[in-house]
Structures are given as structure tokens and as C-alpha cells.
Design a protein around this motif. Structure first.
Motif, PDB file in Angstrom:
ATOM      1  N   LEU A  73     -12.338  -4.766   4.749  1.00 44.09           N
ATOM      2  CA  LEU A  73     -13.695  -4.329   4.416  1.00 44.09           C
ATOM      3  C   LEU A  73     -13.816  -2.804   4.409  1.00 44.09           C
ATOM      4  O   LEU A  73     -14.410  -2.218   3.500  1.00 44.09           O
ATOM      5  N   LYS A  74     -13.222  -2.170   5.405  1.00 50.08           N
ATOM      6  CA  LYS A  74     -13.312  -0.704   5.500  1.00 50.08           C
ATOM      7  C   LYS A  74     -12.536  -0.020   4.378  1.00 50.08           C
ATOM      8  O   LYS A  74     -12.977   0.994   3.835  1.00 50.08           O
ATOM      9  N   LEU A  75     -11.365  -0.582   4.038  1.00 56.35           N
ATOM     10  CA  LEU A  75     -10.616   0.012   2.933  1.00 56.35           C
ATOM     11  C   LEU A  75     -11.365  -0.176   1.621  1.00 56.35           C
ATOM     12  O   LEU A  75     -11.441   0.751   0.800  1.00 56.35           O
ATOM     13  N   ALA A  76     -11.948  -1.361   1.418  1.00 54.39           N
ATOM     14  CA  ALA A  76     -12.711  -1.611   0.201  1.00 54.39           C
ATOM     15  C   ALA A  76     -13.886  -0.643   0.081  1.00 54.39           C
ATOM     16  O   ALA A  76     -14.213  -0.167  -1.013  1.00 54.39           O
ATOM     17  N   GLU A  77     -14.503  -0.337   1.193  1.00 51.63           N
ATOM     18  CA  GLU A  77     -15.619   0.629   1.187  1.00 51.63           C
ATOM     19  C   GLU A  77     -15.155   1.998   0.705  1.00 51.63           C
ATOM     20  O   GLU A  77     -15.840   2.651  -0.096  1.00 51.63           O
ATOM     21  N   GLN A  78     -13.972   2.415   1.162  1.00 53.59           N
ATOM     22  CA  GLN A  78     -13.426   3.696   0.723  1.00 53.59           C
ATOM     23  C   GLN A  78     -13.069   3.659  -0.762  1.00 53.59           C
ATOM     24  O   GLN A  78     -13.322   4.619  -1.497  1.00 53.59           O
ATOM     25  N   LEU A  79     -12.481   2.562  -1.207  1.00 55.19           N
ATOM     26  CA  LEU A  79     -12.121   2.430  -2.621  1.00 55.19           C
ATOM     27  C   LEU A  79     -13.367   2.444  -3.501  1.00 55.19           C
ATOM     28  O   LEU A  79     -13.357   2.999  -4.608  1.00 55.19           O
ATOM     29  N   GLN A  80     -14.434   1.827  -2.998  1.00 55.73           N
ATOM     30  CA  GLN A  80     -15.706   1.818  -3.733  1.00 55.73           C
ATOM     31  C   GLN A  80     -16.233   3.236  -3.904  1.00 55.73           C
ATOM     32  O   GLN A  80     -16.660   3.633  -4.997  1.00 55.73           O
ATOM     33  N   LYS A  81     -16.199   4.016  -2.842  1.00 56.87           N
ATOM     34  CA  LYS A  81     -16.695   5.398  -2.902  1.00 56.87           C
ATOM     35  C   LYS A  81     -15.884   6.237  -3.882  1.00 56.87           C
ATOM     36  O   LYS A  81     -16.415   7.139  -4.528  1.00 56.87           O
ATOM     37  N   ARG A  91      -4.869   7.767  -2.699  1.00 56.41           N
ATOM     38  CA  ARG A  91      -3.525   7.593  -3.259  1.00 56.41           C
ATOM     39  C   ARG A  91      -3.310   6.194  -3.828  1.00 56.41           C
ATOM     40  O   ARG A  91      -2.254   5.911  -4.399  1.00 56.41           O
ATOM     41  N   LEU A  92      -4.289   5.335  -3.695  1.00 58.71           N
ATOM     42  CA  LEU A  92      -4.147   3.948  -4.159  1.00 58.71           C
ATOM     43  C   LEU A  92      -4.686   3.833  -5.580  1.00 58.71           C
ATOM     44  O   LEU A  92      -5.834   3.432  -5.814  1.00 58.71           O
ATOM     45  N   ASN A  93      -3.841   4.171  -6.523  1.00 58.80           N
ATOM     46  CA  ASN A  93      -4.258   4.266  -7.917  1.00 58.80           C
ATOM     47  C   ASN A  93      -3.791   3.086  -8.763  1.00 58.80           C
ATOM     48  O   ASN A  93      -3.629   3.218  -9.980  1.00 58.80           O
ATOM     49  N   VAL A  94      -3.579   1.944  -8.137  1.00 54.14           N
ATOM     50  CA  VAL A  94      -3.206   0.710  -8.831  1.00 54.14           C
ATOM     51  C   VAL A  94      -4.319  -0.305  -8.580  1.00 54.14           C
ATOM     52  O   VAL A  94      -4.835  -0.386  -7.466  1.00 54.14           O
ATOM     53  N   PRO A  95      -4.733  -1.074  -9.590  1.00 62.47           N
ATOM     54  CA  PRO A  95      -5.755  -2.099  -9.362  1.00 62.47           C
ATOM     55  C   PRO A  95      -5.362  -3.038  -8.222  1.00 62.47           C
ATOM     56  O   PRO A  95      -4.269  -3.603  -8.229  1.00 62.47           O
ATOM     57  N   GLY A 107     -14.376   5.101  -6.549  1.00 68.53           N
ATOM     58  CA  GLY A 107     -14.418   4.558  -7.903  1.00 68.53           C
ATOM     59  C   GLY A 107     -13.121   3.898  -8.329  1.00 68.53           C
ATOM     60  O   GLY A 107     -12.813   3.849  -9.534  1.00 68.53           O
ATOM     61  N   LYS A 108     -12.354   3.356  -7.377  1.00 68.19           N
ATOM     62  CA  LYS A 108     -11.088   2.702  -7.686  1.00 68.19           C
ATOM     63  C   LYS A 108     -11.324   1.286  -8.208  1.00 68.19           C
ATOM     64  O   LYS A 108     -12.376   0.685  -7.984  1.00 68.19           O
ATOM     65  N   THR A 109     -10.321   0.753  -8.897  1.00 67.62           N
ATOM     66  CA  THR A 109     -10.384  -0.620  -9.388  1.00 67.62           C
ATOM     67  C   THR A 109      -9.862  -1.550  -8.303  1.00 67.62           C
ATOM     68  O   THR A 109      -8.701  -1.456  -7.898  1.00 67.62           O
ATOM     69  N   TYR A 124       0.839  -1.208   0.000  1.00 64.52           N
ATOM     70  CA  TYR A 124       0.000   0.000   0.000  1.00 64.52           C
ATOM     71  C   TYR A 124       0.873   1.257   0.000  1.00 64.52           C
ATOM     72  O   TYR A 124       0.609   2.213  -0.748  1.00 64.52           O
ATOM     73  N   GLN A 125       1.892   1.270   0.839  1.00 63.12           N
ATOM     74  CA  GLN A 125       2.759   2.446   0.926  1.00 63.12           C
ATOM     75  C   GLN A 125       3.500   2.694  -0.382  1.00 63.12           C
ATOM     76  O   GLN A 125       3.655   3.844  -0.806  1.00 63.12           O
ATOM     77  N   ALA A 126       3.977   1.629  -1.011  1.00 66.29           N
ATOM     78  CA  ALA A 126       4.705   1.785  -2.269  1.00 66.29           C
ATOM     79  C   ALA A 126       3.798   2.321  -3.369  1.00 66.29           C
ATOM     80  O   ALA A 126       4.212   3.145  -4.194  1.00 66.29           O
ATOM     81  N   ILE A 127       2.552   1.858  -3.393  1.00 70.31           N
ATOM     82  CA  ILE A 127       1.586   2.386  -4.366  1.00 70.31           C
ATOM     83  C   ILE A 127       1.379   3.874  -4.130  1.00 70.31           C
ATOM     84  O   ILE A 127       1.327   4.668  -5.079  1.00 70.31           O
ATOM     85  N   LYS A 128       1.266   4.259  -2.867  1.00 71.44           N
ATOM     86  CA  LYS A 128       1.107   5.677  -2.532  1.00 71.44           C
ATOM     87  C   LYS A 128       2.277   6.496  -3.066  1.00 71.44           C
ATOM     88  O   LYS A 128       2.110   7.652  -3.484  1.00 71.44           O
ATOM     89  N   GLU A 129       3.471   5.894  -3.067  1.00 71.18           N
ATOM     90  CA  GLU A 129       4.675   6.580  -3.548  1.00 71.18           C
ATOM     91  C   GLU A 129       4.921   6.342  -5.031  1.00 71.18           C
ATOM     92  O   GLU A 129       6.022   6.554  -5.521  1.00 71.18           O
ATOM     93  N   ASN A 130       3.903   5.860  -5.744  1.00 68.13           N
ATOM     94  CA  ASN A 130       3.929   5.715  -7.207  1.00 68.13           C
ATOM     95  C   ASN A 130       4.869   4.624  -7.703  1.00 68.13           C
ATOM     96  O   ASN A 130       5.504   4.760  -8.756  1.00 68.13           O
ATOM     97  N   PHE A 131       4.967   3.521  -6.970  1.00 70.14           N
ATOM     98  CA  PHE A 131       5.697   2.370  -7.490  1.00 70.14           C
ATOM     99  C   PHE A 131       5.030   1.951  -8.797  1.00 70.14           C
ATOM    100  O   PHE A 131       3.811   1.801  -8.856  1.00 70.14           O
ATOM    101  N   PRO A 132       5.806   1.731  -9.868  1.00 65.20           N
ATOM    102  CA  PRO A 132       5.213   1.488 -11.196  1.00 65.20           C
ATOM    103  C   PRO A 132       4.697   0.061 -11.383  1.00 65.20           C
ATOM    104  O   PRO A 132       5.158  -0.689 -12.249  1.00 65.20           O
ATOM    105  N   ALA A 133       3.718  -0.324 -10.585  1.00 62.36           N
ATOM    106  CA  ALA A 133       3.126  -1.650 -10.698  1.00 62.36           C
ATOM    107  C   ALA A 133       1.857  -1.580 -11.544  1.00 62.36           C
ATOM    108  O   ALA A 133       1.092  -0.622 -11.446  1.00 62.36           O
ATOM    109  N   ASN A 134       1.641  -2.598 -12.357  1.00 63.52           N
ATOM    110  CA  ASN A 134       0.411  -2.659 -13.143  1.00 63.52           C
ATOM    111  C   ASN A 134      -0.785  -3.028 -12.280  1.00 63.52           C
ATOM    112  O   ASN A 134      -1.912  -2.630 -12.555  1.00 63.52           O
ATOM    113  N   ALA A 135      -0.516  -3.840 -11.248  1.00 63.56           N
ATOM    114  CA  ALA A 135      -1.564  -4.269 -10.330  1.00 63.56           C
ATOM    115  C   ALA A 135      -0.891  -4.827  -9.084  1.00 63.56           C
ATOM    116  O   ALA A 135       0.310  -5.103  -9.082  1.00 63.56           O
ATOM    117  N   ALA A 136      -1.685  -4.999  -8.027  1.00 67.22           N
ATOM    118  CA  ALA A 136      -1.134  -5.522  -6.778  1.00 67.22           C
ATOM    119  C   ALA A 136      -2.171  -6.396  -6.092  1.00 67.22           C
ATOM    120  O   ALA A 136      -3.382  -6.228  -6.276  1.00 67.22           O
TER     121      ALA A 136
END
Length: 320
Positions: free
Chosen positions: A274-282, A252-256, A284-286, A189-201
């Protein structure tokens, strides 16, 4: 300005430029490999004495992975913030004609010794599907220098895997994925926040709210224990905790993301996922969320399905 003053000024400029060049040179040293050795595996019985391999894999599974002649397990030492830290590299002995996709595996736990025997069957299952595995051990583990902060400066050891994989020459740096277990999920999660170039995680057993985790297990996460990793916990508690809690920065979690949790996880309640998924749902994240109702922290009862879902998630997001 007098001539002597002009000369002095020029010398200062030269020294300043030289210092910057040295600094840039040291910075570009991050990710450079300083040692690379093929790993020699012990017998299963020897591995049981020194690691927790029996908690994850049977003797048959271990021997199958170790005996496969098509793959090589290497231990690397690479530079990160001026420190020599360790990473594991697992992939085919014969390099194909084109670069391979890679999974950056972020392991769980705090400070660990050599855990290659615990990981090789897991890596083997991923590698037979065509992936190279790179697993940073983080500073202070397996002979690595520095001090582990569990999501502090050690995050640099994960970020510095980027120049490391570029230097290897056989990994497709446009086809990188991350897979994190427990603490490694938090690092993901932290690496995604710092823009690690992953296609998905994909993650499993990862906490998303350190406040909640501490409150749920005060006997485990005591002030004494926390101060071992974060000496300044008394004065910077909010900063330290929120930096490691994805629930405070879901935007900041912009990776699928594939998020997995055991419904019977005694260490990290599924409510974290569950709580993080709820936030991602709101937002519109993948993402996808999977809760294995009766399973534990490591999803041991569903480890084949767990890894199958992760591999399918990565394949879905492969570079086209």
C-alpha cells in the motif's frame, strides 16, 4: 627517453591492454551456459519428502504438469561473476518458427536445495499461455557457487539472465517480463532499479521496507540471523537495508508494475504494498494494486486469479 625505457613502456602498454582484454573476456562470459540437463521428476510422494510441493499443489496438479509431453524442464548452470549458478528453464519441446516471450520468475526464500517439483505446476500454467519460463536460483542454492546475500551480489545472477536468454536463440529478448514472489519480488524491484529490460513486472508478498519488516518480526529477523547473510550489518546497516527497500527509491521503478498482497499475510503486511503504491501514484507511475483481503503470503486461496491477473498484465504490455 632511452631506448630501453621506450621498450619497457611499450611492454607495459601491451600488458595493460592484454589484461583489459582478458577482463573483458571474463566479463562477457557472464550468462554463458556451462551445463544443461533435462530434469527427471520424482514421484509426488518422493517430491513431498524432499520439497514443500504439498504446500502449493495437489498430487493431481503435479502429475498433470509433469506428464505433459509438450513441455521440457531443464536445469542450467551458467556463469555469473565467475561463479557457476543454477537456473531452471521451462518451455515447449518443439520450438515455434518465431521467438517466444519469456517470464523471468524470481522465486522466494533464502538458500534452497532443488525446488523444481515445487515450481513445475506453476511454470506449466504460465507456459501453456505461450511463455517460456527462466528462473534463476541465485548463488549458493541448488548447488550454485558463491554466497547468497539476499539482494546483494546475488542480484547479478538475475541481471546475468539477460545474456543467458539471448544465447538460447528462441526467446524474444524484446518481450521479457518478470514475476516475483516474496524475496523474489524484492529482487524484481531491485532489477527494475538496475534497468532490467522487462516490459512489465508482477510481484506478490514482497516487502518494500526492510526496516519495517525487521521491527514487525524481531524474533525472526534477529541480529544473529541478519549477520549470516550480511556480516557487515553492524557497520553498514542503513546502506544494506535501503538497497533492499523499494520505498526509498520509487522513482527508479520505471516498469509497469502489478503489485499483489494478501490482506492476511502474517509475514509481510499489506501496508508494504500500500505504501509503495501510494508513492507510485504520486510519481505518476504505471501500476496496479490488488489486495486479497483474507489471503496469505502466497495468495494460496486465490492462486489462479493471482496468476491470471499476472498473465493479463503481461499480455497488456506485450511488444506490439
Amino acid at each position: 627517453m632511452k631506448f630501453s625505457q621506450v621498450v619497457h613502456f611499450i611492454l607495459l602498454v601491451v600488458l595493460f591492454c592484454s589484461a583489459n582484454q582478458i577482463l573483458r573476456a571474463s566479463e562477457t562470459n557472464d550468462g554463458s551456459i556451462v551445463e544443461r540437463k533435462t530434469y527427471s521428476f520424482p514421484t509426488y510422494e518422493q517430491a513431498v519428502e524432499k520439497t514443500d510441493v504439498e504446500k502449493y499443489f495437489s498430487k493431481q496438479q503435479y502429475q498433470k504438469a509433469v506428464a505433459d509431453p509438450h513441455f521440457r524442464f531443464e536445469k542450467l548452470k551458467y556463469m555469473s561473476d565467475g561463479l557457476k549458478v543454477v537456473a531452471y528453464l521451462y518451455g515447449p519441446k518443439r520450438r515455434p518458427g518465431k521467438p517466444l516471450p519469456a517470464i523471468i520468475f524470481n522465486r522466494g526464500g533464502a538458500i534452497r536445495d532443488d525446488i523444481a517439483p515445487e515450481l513445475v505446476p506453476f511454470f506449466h500454467d504460465l507456459a501453456v499461455e505461450g511463455f517460456v519460463i527462466v528462473a534463476p536460483m541465485y548463488r549458493q542454492s541448488d548447488g550454485g557457487e558463491g554466497r547468497d546475500e539476499i539482494g546483494g551480489a546475488d542480484l547479478d545472477d538475475l541481471m546475468n539472465v539477460i545474456p543467458l536468454v539471448k544465447s538460447l536463440g528462441f526467446i524474444d529478448v524484446k518481450d521479457l517480463f518478470m514475476y516475483g514472489e516474496s524475496r523474489g519480488g524484492v529482487m524484481t524491484y531491485q532489477a527494475i532499479k538496475e534497468n532490467f529490460p522487462a516490459n512489465a513486472a508482477a510481484v506478490f508478498g514482497a516487502f518494500t521496507d526492510l526496516y519495517d519488516l525487521i521491527a514487525a518480526h524481531p524474533d525472526v529477523y534477529s541480529q544473529k540471523m541478519l549477520s549470516q547473510f550480511w556480516p557487515n550489518i553492524d557497520t553498514q546497516r542503513d546502506e544494506l537495508i535501503k538497497a533492499r527497500s523499494a520505498i526509498y527509491w520509487p522513482e527508479r521503478l520505471n516498469v509497469p508494475l502489478l503489485i499483489m498482497n494478501g490482506g492476511n499475510d502474517k509475514g509481510v503486511s499489506p501496508t508494504h504494498s500500500l505504501k509503495l503504491a501510494e508513492q507510485l501514484q504520486k510519481l505518476g507511475k504505471t501500476y496496479e494494486l490488488v489486495i486479497y483481503a483474507e489471503d496469505n503470503h502466497y495468495l494460496s486461496l486465490n492462486h489462479e486469479d493471482r496468476d491470471g491477473k499476472a498473465l493479463a498484465w503481461f499480455e497488456r504490455h506485450r511488444k506490439k
